[in-house]
Design an enzyme around this catalytic site. Structure first.
Site, mmCIF file in Angstrom:
data_model
loop_
_atom_site.group_PDB
_atom_site.id
_atom_site.type_symbol
_atom_site.label_atom_id
_atom_site.label_comp_id
_atom_site.label_asym_id
_atom_site.label_seq_id
_atom_site.Cartn_x
_atom_site.Cartn_y
_atom_site.Cartn_z
ATOM 1 N N ASP A 97 -0.820 -22.548 14.238
ATOM 2 C CA ASP A 97 0.015 -22.033 13.042
ATOM 3 C C ASP A 97 0.977 -23.315 12.446
ATOM 4 O O ASP A 97 1.381 -22.811 11.278
ATOM 5 C CB ASP A 97 1.858 -21.294 13.996
ATOM 6 C CG ASP A 97 2.267 -20.217 13.573
ATOM 7 O OD1 ASP A 97 2.244 -19.783 12.067
ATOM 8 O OD2 ASP A 97 3.862 -20.430 13.880
ATOM 9 N N GLU A 108 11.800 -25.003 17.832
ATOM 10 C CA GLU A 108 12.330 -23.716 17.379
ATOM 11 C C GLU A 108 12.979 -22.733 18.369
ATOM 12 O O GLU A 108 12.602 -23.209 20.175
ATOM 13 C CB GLU A 108 11.217 -22.590 16.950
ATOM 14 C CG GLU A 108 10.423 -23.261 15.691
ATOM 15 C CD GLU A 108 9.762 -21.876 15.077
ATOM 16 O OE1 GLU A 108 10.125 -22.217 13.755
ATOM 17 O OE2 GLU A 108 8.296 -22.068 15.557
ATOM 18 N N LYS A 124 -0.438 -19.288 4.087
ATOM 19 C CA LYS A 124 -0.890 -19.455 5.593
ATOM 20 C C LYS A 124 -0.936 -18.601 6.511
ATOM 21 O O LYS A 124 -0.257 -17.602 5.660
ATOM 22 C CB LYS A 124 -0.556 -21.066 6.114
ATOM 23 C CG LYS A 124 0.820 -20.434 6.627
ATOM 24 C CD LYS A 124 1.967 -22.007 7.613
ATOM 25 C CE LYS A 124 1.308 -21.658 9.104
ATOM 26 N NZ LYS A 124 2.255 -20.494 9.639
ATOM 27 N N HIS A 177 1.727 -27.602 8.832
ATOM 28 C CA HIS A 177 3.363 -27.922 8.830
ATOM 29 C C HIS A 177 3.004 -29.801 9.293
ATOM 30 O O HIS A 177 3.793 -30.743 8.694
ATOM 31 C CB HIS A 177 3.898 -27.175 9.581
ATOM 32 C CG HIS A 177 4.782 -25.531 9.023
ATOM 33 N ND1 HIS A 177 4.448 -26.108 7.242
ATOM 34 C CD2 HIS A 177 5.076 -24.826 9.646
ATOM 35 C CE1 HIS A 177 3.992 -24.459 7.627
ATOM 36 N NE2 HIS A 177 4.641 -24.228 8.390
ATOM 37 N N LYS A 225 10.783 -28.559 2.338
ATOM 38 C CA LYS A 225 12.233 -29.103 2.174
ATOM 39 C C LYS A 225 12.822 -30.615 1.789
ATOM 40 O O LYS A 225 12.159 -31.709 1.434
ATOM 41 C CB LYS A 225 12.021 -29.125 4.245
ATOM 42 C CG LYS A 225 11.750 -27.606 4.208
ATOM 43 C CD LYS A 225 12.235 -28.034 5.911
ATOM 44 C CE LYS A 225 11.176 -26.747 6.927
ATOM 45 N NZ LYS A 225 12.102 -25.756 6.462
ATOM 46 N N ARG A 262 0.285 -1.217 0.138
ATOM 47 C CA ARG A 262 0.308 0.189 -0.028
ATOM 48 C C ARG A 262 0.937 1.053 0.347
ATOM 49 O O ARG A 262 0.198 2.608 -0.378
ATOM 50 C CB ARG A 262 -0.923 -0.238 1.057
ATOM 51 C CG ARG A 262 -2.614 -0.423 1.093
ATOM 52 C CD ARG A 262 -3.226 -0.021 2.230
ATOM 53 N NE ARG A 262 -2.844 -0.736 3.198
ATOM 54 C CZ ARG A 262 -2.997 -1.480 4.290
ATOM 55 N NH1 ARG A 262 -5.002 -1.974 3.881
ATOM 56 N NH2 ARG A 262 -2.543 -2.238 5.447
ATOM 57 N N LYS A 265 8.072 -23.007 20.566
ATOM 58 C CA LYS A 265 8.413 -22.095 20.447
ATOM 59 C C LYS A 265 9.607 -21.579 21.573
ATOM 60 O O LYS A 265 9.553 -22.105 22.707
ATOM 61 C CB LYS A 265 7.995 -20.378 19.818
ATOM 62 C CG LYS A 265 7.223 -20.742 18.865
ATOM 63 C CD LYS A 265 7.411 -19.147 18.202
ATOM 64 C CE LYS A 265 6.938 -19.362 16.264
ATOM 65 N NZ LYS A 265 7.588 -20.054 15.703
ATOM 66 N N HIS A 304 4.943 -24.876 3.609
ATOM 67 C CA HIS A 304 6.363 -24.409 2.775
ATOM 68 C C HIS A 304 7.643 -25.708 3.455
ATOM 69 O O HIS A 304 8.661 -26.336 3.164
ATOM 70 C CB HIS A 304 7.411 -23.499 2.798
ATOM 71 C CG HIS A 304 8.126 -23.408 4.032
ATOM 72 N ND1 HIS A 304 7.356 -22.891 5.719
ATOM 73 C CD2 HIS A 304 8.486 -23.167 4.544
ATOM 74 C CE1 HIS A 304 7.684 -22.897 6.893
ATOM 75 N NE2 HIS A 304 8.541 -22.610 6.500
#
Ligand code: BG6
Length: 486
Positions: free
Chosen positions: A232, A213, A145, A237, A179, A46, A336, A175
């Protein structure tokens, strides 16, 4: 092999995904000679931004993401000539006519619209593209996503995209499917005779899928707090990885053959709802602790919402109830602020039926096949081997170890490199079909509802640990443990 010339339009062109992943991936493909000179990459956002300023941003992003040893500066200069910028707002008509005209001048080219934006505007962007005659047969749309936050919203997004594009033009990206190790799973299973006869409940004790992660929510707190780890990571995944492990041999590598098999797996997942969620799921939320970058704050401080019940860690005991897998648990875990960044699939085979070795041989551990997605992509097959020397028959659990980097000595491409080129080539094999996305939500929704209804908040865990102790208990109750690479 170079792909045909294309125009790739990235909505959300100044966003994190575009700058951190998509543009560096395109640059890699350019350096490898796959992108021909009359292809164009058009960033759209934008904000009114001069083309040169956009190019400066992109150049800096590529320099951050791609080690300078992998290209010469002249490559970057040439690539930047193919990158341009246009300011457009999906909610306003201004500028769309000119934008459409700039593309249709080249109407023969493959044209890709990549929606790297919040899903709230997927419907308006697709609507504008349709109104301006930009949804013709040579056009493909890529959607990122999250595709919704439950079955209902996912279906609404799919409907809106479907009003502008046919299913065969729609590329829903996950994604993880791009891999290398995930694709290698297909090669291992169906390119070798060894595994397939053993790939079933009779010989496999259980499967673990871990995506850990070390990072926290970073700058994405506003999105992440409305999503959580289940939406998420697991809905997409981890379930996709589970499908790749559990699916029946497809008839061919044709996209629909594979998607049909994955869909059957999703339909076979044993439902988890209010009646069993407390036994089969663990949700956690990180507290202050340590990460590889030193001391880190807790989730609630990081996002500044002291009452959030959002999940930053999930562990689930899932089951695929079909002939092949009945009774084999699939333990899934993601979070995480865990101790290491590691993603792997671990297939643990059954124990030998009878040992001919005495106690002095040591314990006999089961065979394990470990597919490491990241870091250090590779495959390890754990076997019992005789410890060398004359001291009697002592056995040890040792891996046959195949590291991609050592075996092939080539750079491991980022998933987006492969996936972007697949879109241009028109190969949807590694993308999700509408029914897959919706079947995955159909399994996730009752888990979300059970958590919502529960009085219990997510279990706290200290940053830098492997999640709440309940996640350890989830697997240890069954007499098993989470795999740790020795
Ligand atoms: C994304 C999630 O899809 O995957 C992020 O939204 C997560 O929260 C990321 O960090 C992990 O991807 P990768 O490729 O770094 O494992």
């Amino acid at each position: 092999v170079p792909v045909d010339a294309f125009d790739l339009v990235i909505f959300g062109g100044t966003g994190d995904l575009a700058l951190r992943k998509l543009l560096p991936a395109l640059f890699h493909r350019f350096v490898d000679g796959q992108i021909v000179p009359d292809s164009r990459v058009i960033g759209i956002a934008r904000e009114g931004l001069a083309e040169n300023d956009y190019r400066t941003q992109v150049r800096a992003a590529i320099q951050r993401a791609v080690p300078s040893s992998e290209y010469v500066v002249a490559d970057l200069d040439t690539f930047m000539q193919q990158v341009s910028y246009r300011s457009l707002d999906a909610t306003r008509e201004t500028g769309w006519q000119e934008f459409a005209a700039s593309l249709t001048a080249n109407s023969e080219k493959v044209r890709v619209f990549y929606l790297a934006t919040s899903p709230d505007i997927f419907a308006s962007v697709c609507g504008r593209l349709r109104e301006h005659g930009l949804t013709t047969g040579n056009v493909r749309v890529v959607i990122e996503k999250p595709i919704g936050r439950d079955l209902k919203s996912a279906a609404a997004i799919n409907d809106a995209v479907g009003r502008a594009f046919e299913e065969r033009q729609t590329y829903r990206i996950d994604h993880y499917l791009g891999k290398e190790t995930v694709q290698n799973l297909t090669a291992l299973r169906f390119g070798n005779v060894l595994f397939e006869p053993l790939w079933r409940a009779e010989h496999i004790d259980h499967v673990q899928i871990t995506v850990a992660e070390t990072i926290g929510v970073e700058s994405r707190g506003a999105y992440y707090d409305t999503a959580g780890a289940l939406r998420d990571m697991v809905q997409n995944h981890l379930l996709q990885l589970l499908c790749m492990v559990a699916m029946e041999p497809p008839a061919s590598l044709d996209a629909d053959s594979i998607r049909d098999e994955k869909l059957k797996v999703l339909h076979s997942l044993h439902p988890i709802d209010e009646s069993n969620a407390a036994q089969l799921t663990v949700r956690g939320q990180y507290r202050a602790g340590a990460s590889d970058q030193g001391a880190v704050p807790g989730y609630l401080e990081e996002i500044g919402k002291p009452n959030s019940r959002n999940d930053t860690f999930v562990a689930i005991k899932a089951e695929v109830r079909n002939w092949r897998w009945a009774g084999v648990p699939f333990y899934l875990r993601t979070g995480k602020r865990l101790p290491n960044r590691v993603s792997e699939i671990v297939i643990t085979f059954k124990a030998i039926p009878h040992s001919i070795f005495g106690n002095s041989a040591g314990p006999i551990a089961p065979n394990k096949l470990v597919l490491r997605l990241q870091p250090d992509e590779g495959v390890k097959l754990w076997l019992m081997i005789k410890y060398p020397g004359p001291g009697g028959l002592r056995l040890r659990h040792v891996p046959l170890d195949m590291s991609f980097a050592e075996t092939f000595g080539v750079r491991n491409p980022d998933a987006y490199e492969r996936l972007l080129m697949d879109v241009v080539r028109g190969n949807p094999m590694l993308f999700m079909r509408r029914d897959e996305v919706e079947a995955a939500w159909k399994w996730i929704d009752p888990i979300l509802a059970a958590w919502e209804a529960s009085a219990e908040a997510p279990k706290p865990y200290t940053s830098g640990t492997w999640g709440p102790s309940a996640a350890v208990a989830l697997i240890e109750r069954d007499g098993r443990t989470w795999h740790e690479d020795a």
